[in-house]
Design a protein around this motif. Structure first.
Motif, PDB file in Angstrom:
ATOM      1  N   ILE A  64      -1.068 -10.173   5.885  1.00 19.35           N
ATOM      2  CA  ILE A  64      -1.253  -8.925   5.346  1.00 19.35           C
ATOM      3  C   ILE A  64      -0.952  -7.524   6.117  1.00 19.35           C
ATOM      4  O   ILE A  64      -0.107  -6.744   5.773  1.00 19.35           O
ATOM      5  N   VAL A  65      -1.705  -7.571   7.447  1.00 23.09           N
ATOM      6  CA  VAL A  65      -1.534  -6.330   8.044  1.00 23.09           C
ATOM      7  C   VAL A  65       0.026  -6.240   8.610  1.00 23.09           C
ATOM      8  O   VAL A  65       0.488  -5.285   9.007  1.00 23.09           O
ATOM      9  N   HIS A  66       0.698  -7.538   9.034  1.00 25.17           N
ATOM     10  CA  HIS A  66       2.000  -7.438   9.418  1.00 25.17           C
ATOM     11  C   HIS A  66       2.899  -6.839   8.257  1.00 25.17           C
ATOM     12  O   HIS A  66       3.796  -6.002   8.600  1.00 25.17           O
TER      13      HIS A  66
ATOM     14  N   GLN B 257       2.045  -9.128  19.193  1.00 29.82           N
ATOM     15  CA  GLN B 257       2.674  -9.845  17.885  1.00 29.82           C
ATOM     16  C   GLN B 257       3.778  -9.113  17.413  1.00 29.82           C
ATOM     17  O   GLN B 257       3.127  -8.101  16.667  1.00 29.82           O
ATOM     18  N   PRO B 258       5.042  -9.194  17.783  1.00 38.07           N
ATOM     19  CA  PRO B 258       6.104  -8.332  17.249  1.00 38.07           C
ATOM     20  C   PRO B 258       5.867  -8.182  15.708  1.00 38.07           C
ATOM     21  O   PRO B 258       5.731  -8.886  15.032  1.00 38.07           O
ATOM     22  N   VAL B 259       6.305  -7.033  14.932  1.00 37.87           N
ATOM     23  CA  VAL B 259       6.186  -6.872  13.683  1.00 37.87           C
ATOM     24  C   VAL B 259       7.760  -6.815  13.451  1.00 37.87           C
ATOM     25  O   VAL B 259       8.440  -6.426  13.848  1.00 37.87           O
ATOM     26  N   THR B 260       7.823  -7.550  11.991  1.00 40.33           N
ATOM     27  CA  THR B 260       9.119  -7.748  11.514  1.00 40.33           C
ATOM     28  C   THR B 260       9.230  -6.429  10.356  1.00 40.33           C
ATOM     29  O   THR B 260       8.488  -6.504   9.604  1.00 40.33           O
ATOM     30  N   TYR B 261      10.282  -5.490  10.739  1.00 39.99           N
ATOM     31  CA  TYR B 261      10.375  -4.450   9.779  1.00 39.99           C
ATOM     32  C   TYR B 261      11.617  -4.637   8.645  1.00 39.99           C
ATOM     33  O   TYR B 261      12.556  -5.298   8.977  1.00 39.99           O
ATOM     34  N   ALA B 262      11.061  -4.158   7.888  1.00 38.73           N
ATOM     35  CA  ALA B 262      11.930  -4.247   6.424  1.00 38.73           C
ATOM     36  C   ALA B 262      13.349  -3.435   6.568  1.00 38.73           C
ATOM     37  O   ALA B 262      13.288  -2.578   7.480  1.00 38.73           O
TER      38      ALA B 262
ATOM     39  N   GLY C 130       6.292  -1.328  18.119  1.00 35.32           N
ATOM     40  CA  GLY C 130       6.660  -2.250  17.125  1.00 35.32           C
ATOM     41  C   GLY C 130       5.855  -3.597  17.413  1.00 35.32           C
ATOM     42  O   GLY C 130       6.265  -4.635  16.791  1.00 35.32           O
ATOM     43  N   ALA C 131       4.749  -3.435  17.993  1.00 34.97           N
ATOM     44  CA  ALA C 131       3.981  -5.025  18.427  1.00 34.97           C
ATOM     45  C   ALA C 131       2.422  -4.699  18.201  1.00 34.97           C
ATOM     46  O   ALA C 131       2.030  -3.738  18.680  1.00 34.97           O
ATOM     47  N   PHE C 132       1.941  -5.536  17.658  1.00 32.15           N
ATOM     48  CA  PHE C 132       0.430  -5.561  17.461  1.00 32.15           C
ATOM     49  C   PHE C 132      -0.300  -5.891  18.989  1.00 32.15           C
ATOM     50  O   PHE C 132       0.398  -6.835  19.532  1.00 32.15           O
ATOM     51  N   PHE C 133      -1.316  -5.443  19.246  1.00 37.45           N
ATOM     52  CA  PHE C 133      -2.015  -5.617  20.630  1.00 37.45           C
ATOM     53  C   PHE C 133      -3.291  -6.570  20.248  1.00 37.45           C
ATOM     54  O   PHE C 133      -4.132  -5.883  19.834  1.00 37.45           O
ATOM     55  N   ARG C 134      -3.378  -7.712  20.841  1.00 32.94           N
ATOM     56  CA  ARG C 134      -4.555  -8.498  20.935  1.00 32.94           C
ATOM     57  C   ARG C 134      -4.993  -8.764  19.593  1.00 32.94           C
ATOM     58  O   ARG C 134      -6.116  -8.754  19.025  1.00 32.94           O
ATOM     59  N   LEU C 135      -3.899  -8.870  18.477  1.00 34.09           N
ATOM     60  CA  LEU C 135      -4.530  -8.978  17.017  1.00 34.09           C
ATOM     61  C   LEU C 135      -5.140 -10.234  16.649  1.00 34.09           C
ATOM     62  O   LEU C 135      -6.295  -9.991  16.062  1.00 34.09           O
ATOM     63  N   ASN C 136      -5.085 -11.407  17.397  1.00 34.50           N
ATOM     64  CA  ASN C 136      -5.872 -12.446  17.156  1.00 34.50           C
ATOM     65  C   ASN C 136      -7.334 -11.973  17.461  1.00 34.50           C
ATOM     66  O   ASN C 136      -8.332 -12.547  16.941  1.00 34.50           O
ATOM     67  N   ASP C 137      -7.629 -11.353  18.552  1.00 31.87           N
ATOM     68  CA  ASP C 137      -9.004 -10.947  18.878  1.00 31.87           C
ATOM     69  C   ASP C 137      -9.789 -10.094  17.762  1.00 31.87           C
ATOM     70  O   ASP C 137     -10.733 -10.197  17.821  1.00 31.87           O
TER      71      ASP C 137
ATOM     72  N   ARG D 210       6.407  -2.708   6.269  1.00 38.38           N
ATOM     73  CA  ARG D 210       6.851  -1.821   5.013  1.00 38.38           C
ATOM     74  C   ARG D 210       6.889  -0.552   5.224  1.00 38.38           C
ATOM     75  O   ARG D 210       7.768   0.441   4.997  1.00 38.38           O
ATOM     76  N   SER D 211       5.831  -0.133   6.228  1.00 39.11           N
ATOM     77  CA  SER D 211       5.636   1.218   6.526  1.00 39.11           C
ATOM     78  C   SER D 211       6.848   1.792   7.631  1.00 39.11           C
ATOM     79  O   SER D 211       7.199   2.965   7.328  1.00 39.11           O
ATOM     80  N   GLY D 212       7.236   1.170   8.381  1.00 39.16           N
ATOM     81  CA  GLY D 212       8.235   1.235   9.264  1.00 39.16           C
ATOM     82  C   GLY D 212       7.692   1.940  10.482  1.00 39.16           C
ATOM     83  O   GLY D 212       8.327   2.338  11.454  1.00 39.16           O
ATOM     84  N   LEU D 213       6.336   2.089  10.576  1.00 37.61           N
ATOM     85  CA  LEU D 213       5.788   2.630  11.733  1.00 37.61           C
ATOM     86  C   LEU D 213       5.795   1.784  12.794  1.00 37.61           C
ATOM     87  O   LEU D 213       5.143   0.794  13.044  1.00 37.61           O
ATOM     88  N   ARG D 214       6.449   2.273  14.183  1.00 33.79           N
ATOM     89  CA  ARG D 214       6.343   1.566  15.271  1.00 33.79           C
ATOM     90  C   ARG D 214       5.118   1.638  16.156  1.00 33.79           C
ATOM     91  O   ARG D 214       4.935   0.871  16.975  1.00 33.79           O
TER      92      ARG D 214
END
Length: 301
Positions: free
Chosen positions: A79-81, A296-301, A46-53, A86-90
């Motif tokens: 956008i990627v968040h 970077q944790p994702v906010t899920y719908a 449920g979180a991006f890894f090193r997204l800023n990089d 929206r996908s719900g993919l963890r």
């Protein structure tokens, strides 16, 4: 009826759709000429890894290939968040793509006269080297008749879809009964494989090639964590003969992290089993996903 996003989601032209519905024009130079650049980040637990990089490298790639899109880093991040949420993919494999686009002047051969555009998509997490193969150690084949595209022809540091060399190498490797390929450059030095960087461990030193390769974020992470583990690192040309004298060999990729290699051609490494240093590096890499500075944790719908 609600829309099913379980197989992935895409953002194009300001809209989020199931990934299967995302399309580009047959006239787009991204399709007809592979004239595009992209980057791939991952989401785990449920979180991006090193997204800023990844976003920073994507911006560097855009500048190198001279594609200009209206979306800036902050909007791309949103956008990627949004598509993962929206996908719900963890656990997800998330691509950001920028194409040269459709010619604004029909029939033009001027790359400046195309409508550059950005899109993004996510699907369930992908392993470049499947877990069951990594568990016993991947078997790599060095093709005899294929060399890596020279960086003065296609800049390997700008992530791209110019995979003619990789695909040809994959056919040769798979036909020979191996899992995947590792390409050499025209000087006989090791470069990379289809979707992964390669590393050689000899004694207390980890080496990885410096040219003809994508400067992967996972590669960067491995080099950083090696210092934490007390291992020396070298980024430099590595000949095939030197590579074949390694104590251990492994790959790195956003899709799958660190994967052991136990065979290259007929050479067997670490008694045909994942080596202890590679296991330690892989375990440390996975632990970095839990570090707050990388998540970077994702906010899920």
């Amino acid at each position: 009826m609600s829309t099913d996003f379980s197989k992935g989601a895409a953002w194009m032209d300001g809209k989020i759709t199931p990934v299967s519905e995302a399309k580009i024009s047959v006239l787009d130079w991204g399709f007809t000429r592979s004239d595009c650049t992209y980057d791939v980040a991952s989401v785990r637990n449920g979180a991006f890894f090193r997204l800023n990089d990844y976003l920073e490298r994507f911006q560097q790639s855009l500048a190198k290939v001279r594609i200009s899109v209206p979306q800036k880093t902050e909007e791309m991040r949103d956008i990627v968040h949004s598509i993962v949420g929206r996908s719900g993919l963890r656990d997800s494999y998330v691509a950001m793509v920028a194409c040269r686009g459709v010619p604004l002047v029909p029939g033009t051969r001027d790359p400046r006269q195309c409508g550059n555009h950005f899109f993004a998509w996510c699907i369930p997490y992908v392993h470049v080297i499947k877990p069951e193969i990594a568990a016993r150690g991947a078997h790599l084949f060095v093709p005899r008749d294929v060399r890596r595209i020279p960086p003065d022809s296609v800049d390997s540091t700008a992530k791209n879809y110019h995979w003619g060399d990789m695909t040809k190498g994959l056919f040769e490797a798979l036909d020979a009964g191996f899992d995947t390929a590792m390409l050499l450059d025209h000087r006989g030095n090791v470069t990379e494989g289809p979707g992964f960087n390669v590393f050689s461990l000899k004694g207390n030193c980890v080496r990885t090639p410096d040219t003809g390769v994508l400067e992967g974020i996972t590669r960067r992470t491995v080099l950083e964590l090696c210092g934490e583990l007390g291992l020396e690192t070298e980024v430099r040309p590595v000949s095939l003969s030197e590579f074949m004298e390694s104590d251990e060999v492994f790959t790195s990729s956003t899709g799958g992290g660190v994967a052991p290699v136990t065979r290259i051609n007929e050479r067997v490494f670490s008694n045909d089993a994942p080596g202890p240093a590679t296991r330690r590096i892989s375990e440390t890499y996975l632990s970095w996903f839990d570090r707050p500075e990388h998540r970077q944790p994702v906010t899920y719908a």
